[in-house]
Design an enzyme around this catalytic site. Structure first.
Site, mmCIF file in Angstrom:
data_model
loop_
_atom_site.group_PDB
_atom_site.id
_atom_site.type_symbol
_atom_site.label_atom_id
_atom_site.label_comp_id
_atom_site.label_asym_id
_atom_site.label_seq_id
_atom_site.Cartn_x
_atom_site.Cartn_y
_atom_site.Cartn_z
ATOM 1 N N HIS A 177 0.838 -1.197 0.000
ATOM 2 C CA HIS A 177 0.000 0.000 0.000
ATOM 3 C C HIS A 177 0.880 1.257 0.000
ATOM 4 O O HIS A 177 2.018 1.223 0.462
ATOM 5 C CB HIS A 177 -0.868 0.041 1.263
ATOM 6 N N CYS A 262 -2.853 0.938 9.764
ATOM 7 C CA CYS A 262 -3.985 0.174 9.230
ATOM 8 C C CYS A 262 -4.913 -0.380 10.296
ATOM 9 O O CYS A 262 -6.000 -0.861 9.998
ATOM 10 C CB CYS A 262 -3.485 -0.945 8.339
HETATM 11 C C1 CIR Z 1 -3.557 -7.541 3.291
HETATM 12 O O1 CIR Z 1 -2.737 -8.069 2.547
HETATM 13 O O2 CIR Z 1 -4.544 -6.963 2.846
HETATM 14 C C2 CIR Z 1 -3.341 -7.609 4.784
HETATM 15 N N1 CIR Z 1 -2.675 -8.835 5.106
HETATM 16 C C3 CIR Z 1 -2.556 -6.419 5.286
HETATM 17 C C4 CIR Z 1 -3.270 -5.124 5.092
HETATM 18 C C5 CIR Z 1 -2.538 -3.975 5.685
HETATM 19 N N2 CIR Z 1 -3.238 -2.767 5.477
HETATM 20 C C6 CIR Z 1 -2.678 -1.584 5.408
HETATM 21 O O3 CIR Z 1 -1.464 -1.452 5.513
HETATM 22 N N3 CIR Z 1 -3.468 -0.555 5.208
#
Ligand code: CIR
Length: 268
Positions: A177, A262
Site C-alpha cells: 500500500h 492500518c
Molecule cells: C492484506 O494483505 O490486505 C493484509 N494482510 C494487510 C493489510 C494492511 N493494510 C494496510 O497497511 N493498510
C-alpha cells in the site's frame, strides 16, 4: 505505548476524538500476503498487541469504537482499508483483494451508527484500499497499487473534487500500500522507506527513514505521532525533530504486512 521525546500528559487541549477499530479475526494468521513469506502468527500475542494499540489511542485522547467483529474475515483487523474519512465524509472503499471485499459491510454499519457523516462508496469495477490513501491537508495522494486500480482512483477524484480536495495518483510497485511506503508528519513532510518509493519527486518534501517500519506514522495530534516499536531509529529521528513519539509493538500484524496506520480509522 511507550513515549520517546518530551513528555506531556495526554492531549493538551483535553478534547476527545473517535477512532474505529476492529477486533482481530480468529483466523487472523491466514491473512493475505503479497511481498513477504508466511511466518507463524502468535494469536494470543496479536490480541494483546491489539489491546495495547487501542489503549495507546485512548491514552492520547482517541476513544476507540469497535466495528462489528468479522471473525471469519482474516484481514478485518486492518480496518483502515475499508473506510476513509475526509472531514464529515466517509468513503466506503471496494477492497482490491477478493478475500477482503465483504469487510466494508460492517465498516459501513459502524459509520452509519456514528451518525452525522455523509457516506459515499467506491464501486466495481473500481477498487480502492484505504491503505493507499494519504491525506495531507487538501491533497490526497492515492497509490495505484495491486489493490487500487485506475477506476478506483478516478471515482475517488470525482467524489472529492466538490469538497475541494486534489487527488494525486502515485504509481506504486514496491510495496503493498502507499502508506506502507510513505506517510506524513503533522507538518506535512512526507516520510518513507526509500526502497519502497518509486517516485519521491511527487512529494513536496521527502525525508527518508532509516527503517522499513519507520515509514508509517499515525498523527495523533499536532505534536504527537504513533509508530511501531520495530523502528526505534526512525522514532528517535522524528523525536529529534520536536515531535512526541508514542510507540506500540505490532510485530504480529507486521508479519501480515500490516503497519501502524492500518489498525484504526481516525474519524473526528
Ligand atoms: C492484506 O494483505 O490486505 C493484509 N494482510 C494487510 C493489510 C494492511 N493494510 C494496510 O497497511 N493498510
Amino acid at each position: 505505548g511507550s513515549i520517546i521525546g518530551y513528555r506531556t500528559v495526554g492531549r493538551r487541549s483535553g478534547e476527545r476524538h473517535v477512532a474505529l477499530v476492529r477486533i482481530p479475526a480468529s483466523n487472523l494468521a491466514d491473512g493475505e500476503l503479497t511481498h513477504i513469506d508466511r511466518i507463524p502468527v502468535n494469536i494470543e500475542l496479536a490480541d494483546q498487541q491489539w489491546d495495547n494499540y487501542c489503549a495507546a489511542l485512548d491514552a492520547e485522547g482517541w476513544e476507540t469504537i469497535e466495528v462489528p467483529a468479522a471473525p471469519e474475515m482474516a484481514d478485518s483487523v486492518f480496518i483502515e482499508d475499508a473506510v476513509v474519512m475526509f472531514g464529515e465524509l466517509a468513503v466506503i472503499t471496494n477492497p482490491g483483494a477478493e478475500s477482503r471485499n465483504a469487510e466494508t459491510v460492517g465498516a459501513e454499519q459502524a459509520v452509519r451508527e456514528l451518525g452525522g457523516l455523509a457516506i459515499e462508496r467506491i464501486s466495481a469495477p473500481g477498487t480502492l484500499d484505504g491503505g493507499d490513501v494519504l491525506k495531507i491537508g487538501k491533497t490526497v495522494y492515492v497509490g495505484r497499487s495491486l489493490r487500487t486500480n485506475a477506476e478506483g482512483i478516478r471515482q475517488l477524484r470525482a467524489l472529492l473534487a466538490p469538497h475541494g480536495y486534489t487527488v494525486v495518483a502515485v504509481p506504486l510497485t514496491k510495496a503493498l500500500h502507499l502508506k506502507t511506503s510513505v506517510t506524513a508528519l503533522p507538518d506535512g513532510t512526507v516520510i518513507g522507506w526509500a526502497p519502497f518509493v518509486d517516485h519521491p519527486e511527487l512529494f513536496d518534501r521527502f525525508l527518508a527513514m532509516p527503517e522499513e517500519a519507520g515509514a508509517a506514522v499515525v498523527v495523533l495530534s499536532p505534536d504527537t505521532v504513533l509508530m511501531s516499536a520495530s523502528a526505534p531509529r526512525s522514532a528517535a529521528l522524528i523525536a529529534d525533530l520536536g515531535y512526541r513519539v508514542v510507540t506500540v509493538d505490532i510485530s504480529e500484524f507486521e508479519k501480515l504486512e500490516g503497519c501502524v496506520t492500518c489498525l484504526s480509522v481516525r474519524v473526528r
